[in-house]
Design an enzyme around this catalytic site. Sequence first.
Site, mmCIF file in Angstrom:
data_model
loop_
_atom_site.group_PDB
_atom_site.id
_atom_site.type_symbol
_atom_site.label_atom_id
_atom_site.label_comp_id
_atom_site.label_asym_id
_atom_site.label_seq_id
_atom_site.Cartn_x
_atom_site.Cartn_y
_atom_site.Cartn_z
ATOM 1 N N SER A 52 0.805 -1.233 0.000
ATOM 2 C CA SER A 52 0.000 0.000 0.000
ATOM 3 C C SER A 52 0.836 1.279 0.000
ATOM 4 O O SER A 52 0.282 2.367 -0.141
ATOM 5 C CB SER A 52 -0.946 0.009 1.201
ATOM 6 O OG SER A 52 -2.174 -0.580 0.850
ATOM 7 N N LYS A 55 0.345 3.694 -2.745
ATOM 8 C CA LYS A 55 -0.692 4.731 -2.693
ATOM 9 C C LYS A 55 -0.105 6.126 -2.465
ATOM 10 O O LYS A 55 -0.796 7.138 -2.678
ATOM 11 C CB LYS A 55 -1.703 4.405 -1.598
ATOM 12 C CG LYS A 55 -2.535 3.148 -1.882
ATOM 13 C CD LYS A 55 -3.581 2.941 -0.799
ATOM 14 C CE LYS A 55 -4.480 1.746 -1.100
ATOM 15 N NZ LYS A 55 -4.063 0.518 -0.410
ATOM 16 N N SER A 117 -6.473 3.783 3.958
ATOM 17 C CA SER A 117 -5.753 2.947 2.991
ATOM 18 C C SER A 117 -6.714 2.160 2.102
ATOM 19 O O SER A 117 -6.468 1.010 1.751
ATOM 20 C CB SER A 117 -4.787 1.987 3.692
ATOM 21 O OG SER A 117 -3.910 1.398 2.750
ATOM 22 N N LYS A 219 2.733 6.372 5.363
ATOM 23 C CA LYS A 219 1.923 5.266 4.867
ATOM 24 C C LYS A 219 2.512 3.909 5.237
ATOM 25 O O LYS A 219 3.707 3.680 5.079
ATOM 26 C CB LYS A 219 1.823 5.374 3.344
ATOM 27 C CG LYS A 219 0.802 4.446 2.726
ATOM 28 C CD LYS A 219 -0.611 4.908 2.989
ATOM 29 C CE LYS A 219 -1.625 3.821 2.692
ATOM 30 N NZ LYS A 219 -1.576 2.709 3.665
#
Length: 404
Positions: A52, A55, A117, A219
């Site tokens: 992730s 992202k 997320s 993140k």
Amino acid sequence: MDDPGGGLRAGAGPAARAQTFQTAAQHAILVDVDSGSTLFEKAADEPFAPASMAKLLTADIVFEALKSGRYTMDTEFTVTEDAWRRGGAGGGGSSMFAQVHSRIKLSDLLRGLIVQSGNDAAITIAENMAGSEPAFANMMNQRAREIGLTRSNFRNATGYSAPDQRVTARDMAKLALHLIETYPEYYKIYAEREFTWNKIKQQNRNPLLTLDIGADGLKTGYLEESGYALTASAVQNGQRLILVVSGLKTARDRAAESRKLMEWGFRAFEPRQVFAPGETVAEASVYGGERGAVPLVAKKPVRVLMPRGSADRVTAKVVYQGPLTAPVEAGREVGRLRVMRGDVVALDQPVYAGEAVGTGTLSQRAMDGALEFGSDLMRRAFDKAAGKGETKGEATVEKAANPS
């Protein structure tokens, strides 16, 4: 999967062995933003699956579109059936629980992407901005090249597993710095602790936000194939650090290792200013000019963070394609200043021509300007920064031959 992320390799190379800190992360890098100094690295240029953390680049493309005025925070995107099926709760990953065919403002989609997320948020953004997720991935790779992510490759907006979707810790640190410096108004979203959508409240997945260490982003990531990962940033007493770790076995390990690295970075180093802005760092040879050399300067202070009480050997060199060919414009970037702390590249920043050098006379142009300068300047500067009468390191100027 909580939000796809990370991947690392066991074992440390020469750079890691030269450092005192040890980490269970297979890939890691810790960078001081103000000086650009690398405080710690381990397999920082070896590729791994971003999960992730991909992202971050998805968000960057949205931020750039907002900044340019192509969209506003009130622009609405439609949740496609594909986004709902693959990215929703039924897809097995993190989700903002967006309803199929609903229209959602970008302000909310960004929080679904960043705080929760949400894979459904990522796919919705990709399909509305580019028509399809593969087309959006092409935009991601073009953007990656533009901001200097030279060793990373993206295949989707979510971070879902893909055979050739890979990043490096160093590239992720560059991306984090780009987001922090380019979009301060949007970067604040990364510090938000929670977000509620469709009556479902979710906490920010960044474990450092709940700790008293000054964390304000960025993140997490997790994939079974590559482990737990985090790209993070924190500020203490005006000093900002950026951290990337990947390949940890559990979410608890990710939180613990990240905290230890951040706290070590803040407490174990002290800054040393080597050159002031505009101060001559070295000199570069000039061929065919009215003078045989031009001073090289840095546009910002040259500061190196050194371990407190360290006896590490420090070396510095300016690397440029030389000799330069006249005329040389003032302010032109002509090389790089590289400072090594042991085997670690502690600092790598550009240097610029401090003055203009015009074309010389016929006799001057006939002279070979391929002389080396600058070692004494750098040596004296490092002696002064260290407060010592003689240097423990060395300083050299290295030229790459002019192509014929």
